[in-house]
Design an enzyme around this catalytic site. Structure first.
Site, PDB file in Angstrom:
ATOM      1  N   LYS A   1      -5.260  -6.754  18.876  1.00 21.93           N
ATOM      2  CA  LYS A   1      -4.550  -5.301  18.563  1.00 21.93           C
ATOM      3  C   LYS A   1      -3.903  -4.667  19.687  1.00 21.93           C
ATOM      4  CE  LYS A   1      -5.611  -3.205  15.412  1.00 21.93           C
ATOM      5  NZ  LYS A   1      -7.206  -2.570  14.840  1.00 21.93           N
TER       6      LYS A   1
ATOM      7  N   HIS B   1       7.988  10.391  -2.101  1.00 23.97           N
ATOM      8  CA  HIS B   1       6.528   9.979  -2.132  1.00 23.97           C
ATOM      9  C   HIS B   1       6.429   8.737  -1.104  1.00 23.97           C
ATOM     10  CE1 HIS B   1       6.874  13.325  -5.185  1.00 23.97           C
ATOM     11  NE2 HIS B   1       8.239  12.729  -5.397  1.00 23.97           N
TER      12      HIS B   1
ATOM     13  N   GLU C   1      -2.260   9.268  16.662  1.00 28.05           N
ATOM     14  CA  GLU C   1      -3.387   9.465  16.056  1.00 28.05           C
ATOM     15  C   GLU C   1      -4.371  10.075  16.671  1.00 28.05           C
ATOM     16  OE1 GLU C   1      -4.430   4.608  14.426  1.00 28.05           O
ATOM     17  OE2 GLU C   1      -5.376   5.257  15.365  1.00 28.05           O
TER      18      GLU C   1
ATOM     19  N   SER D   1      -8.529  -2.531  21.214  1.00 30.39           N
ATOM     20  CA  SER D   1      -9.903  -2.874  20.605  1.00 30.39           C
ATOM     21  C   SER D   1     -10.848  -3.666  21.256  1.00 30.39           C
ATOM     22  CB  SER D   1      -9.551  -3.925  18.795  1.00 30.39           C
ATOM     23  OG  SER D   1     -11.102  -4.177  18.635  1.00 30.39           O
TER      24      SER D   1
END
Length: 461
Positions: A284, A157, A291, A278
């Site tokens: 970044k 969880h 992804e 970025s």
């Protein structure tokens, strides 16, 4: 442009219809398999006495010449000829004349022709998937071996649950990708059926040696029902289903890399060459590769659902709807292959931050189950032990303490069964080493598993 089926029609096909029904923009990819199937068919026609040896040789030579032209991108496919089959046949007729070039379609329909093409394609791509899956499994074994001393929180969880070895966690993905390989081996079996000789749907009225054709094309068996042979796309669905599950596994791994590489976790450092930046925020370092793998999984699953939806309403036998199988298949193949390859490269260069993982083990009462198991060994039922330790956790939490902060007297306030050895029993190291069972996270077991899996990957077991 003359159509191979144009004899029955008085009017030319509408340009709009030609554009709508044409599949050459994507099924040209099947050209090597179509040519291979045609060469085998020419040999079979000669063997049956339907064409002469000279005619067979002319057809085969020209087919081989076309294959070379396609390989060098010198062959011009025409939309008006609809598909890869008619383009190649039209080229044969133009070069050899209709008397010879037109012989190639004797005892054959585009229905069994496309079935043999796609079966050959699926067989090759199933083997490629098996090879790529093996590469990523070996990388996972190497990572597990390299990080055998690293301990991390195991999660359920997304809550810290119990301590485990990072190696044990990684090897869970070995299991997933191993099952994927087994599924693709089943795809090979499903696709390994030779359909030529089925014709449009009823079989052909010539005594073809289908076993001979199958041998030429590398099939282990021939189809036994001509109607099913031309209308079956289960082997493509099997590939898409296997690819979907493999992508789902990749997506789970990708999700963990995204999650664990965040500043909130800091468990993983992604290599610069597998990350991007970025356009506005200079600091970044984005996990774009995992992804995108996670995102592309939906495409492959969508391809499976698309073809299932196409096939569910089709009466026997062949329907033009089935032309929609190829783009779904090709997209799934390309997406899976690229995802497996890039994730293997990323994994081989990723770095795990053991100190951050160890730090995460200090909170969350991660060895509470070990305290309950301690009481069980002292004669307390597990349910009672669970309740006692739950109260200890609640009390410690209210006082801002962890289990590691408690003294023996603190423990004994909740049960006289606790003794001095409880301090060692709830240590992370003790928790891991106590799970010395087949499939458990104890170091001894994980080392043993790594050795077994290496032998398995080398084919020694």
């Amino acid at each position: 442009m003359k159509k191979p089926w144009g004899g029955r029609f008085k009017d030319d096909t509408s340009g709009e219809v030609e554009a709508f029904t044409s599949s050459i923009s994507f099924d040209a990819r099947l050209a090597p398999y179509d040519i291979g199937g045609s060469i085998a068919h020419a040999k079979t026609l000669e063997r049956a006495g339907l064409i002469s040896k000279e005619e067979a040789n002319d057809l085969i030579s020209e087919l081989e010449r076309i294959a070379k032209e396609i390989g060098k991108e010198k062959f011009r496919f025409k939309n008006a000829l609809e598909d890869v089959h008619m383009n190649i046949e039209a080229a044969l007729i133009k070069r050899l004349g209709e008397d010879v070039g037109g012989l190639i379609h004797t005892a054959r329909s585009r229905n069994d022709q496309v079935a043999v093409d796609t079966r050959l394609f699926v067989k090759m791509e199933a083997r490629r998937a098996i090879d790529l899956l093996k590469e990523i499994r070996i990388t996972i074994i190497d990572l597990a071996d390299k990080n055998i001393e690293v301990v991390m929180p195991g999660y359920t969880h997304l809550q810290r649950a119990q301590p485990i070895l990072l190696s044990h966690h990684l090897l869970a993905y070995w299991e997933m990708f191993h099952r994927d390989s087994l599924r693709f081996k089943n795809v090979l079996t499903a696709a390994d059926v030779m359909p030529l000789g089925s014709g449009a749907l009823a079989g052909v009225p010539y005594r073809l040696d289908r076993e001979y054709t199958a041998k030429l094309l590398g099939f282990s068996r021939i189809s036994t029902n001509s109607v099913d042979a031309v209308s079956d796309r289960d082997y493509i669905l099997d590939y898409l289903a296997s690819a979907s599950i493999a992508m789902m596994h990749l997506s789970r791994l990708a999700e963990e890399l995204v999650l664990f590489s965040s500043a909130e976790y800091g468990f993983v450092t992604l290599p610069d060459r597998y990350a991007t930046g970025s356009s506005i925020m200079p600091q970044k370092k984005n996990p774009d590769v995992p992804e995108l793998v996670r995102g592309k999984t939906g495409r492959v699953i969508g391809n499976l659902v698309s073809l299932l939806t196409t096939m569910k309403g089709l009466p026997l036998a062949y329907m033009r709807d089935m032309q929609e199988d190829k783009e779904a298949l090709f997209d799934a193949v390309d997406t899976l292959n690229a995802s497996l390859s890039i994730m293997e490269g990323l994994l081989s260069a990723v770095r795990f931050n053991g100190d951050k993982m160890k730090e995460a083990l200090t909170g969350g009462f991660i060895t509470a189950t070990d305290a309950a198991d301690y009481l069980v060994r002292k004669g307390v039922s597990f349910r009672e032990a669970h309740g006692i330790v739950g109260k200890i956790v609640a009390d410690a939490e209210s006082r801002g303490k962890t289990l590691f902060d408690l003294s023996v007297s603190d423990w004994r306030e909740f049960s006289p069964r606790f003794d001095d050895d409880i301090i060692d029993a709830v240590k992370v190291e003790s928790s891991i080493s106590s799970r010395n069972i087949v499939g458990g996270t104890a170091r001894e077991r994980v080392v043993e598993t790594i050795k077994t899996l290496r032998k398995l990957e080398k084919g020694k077991e």
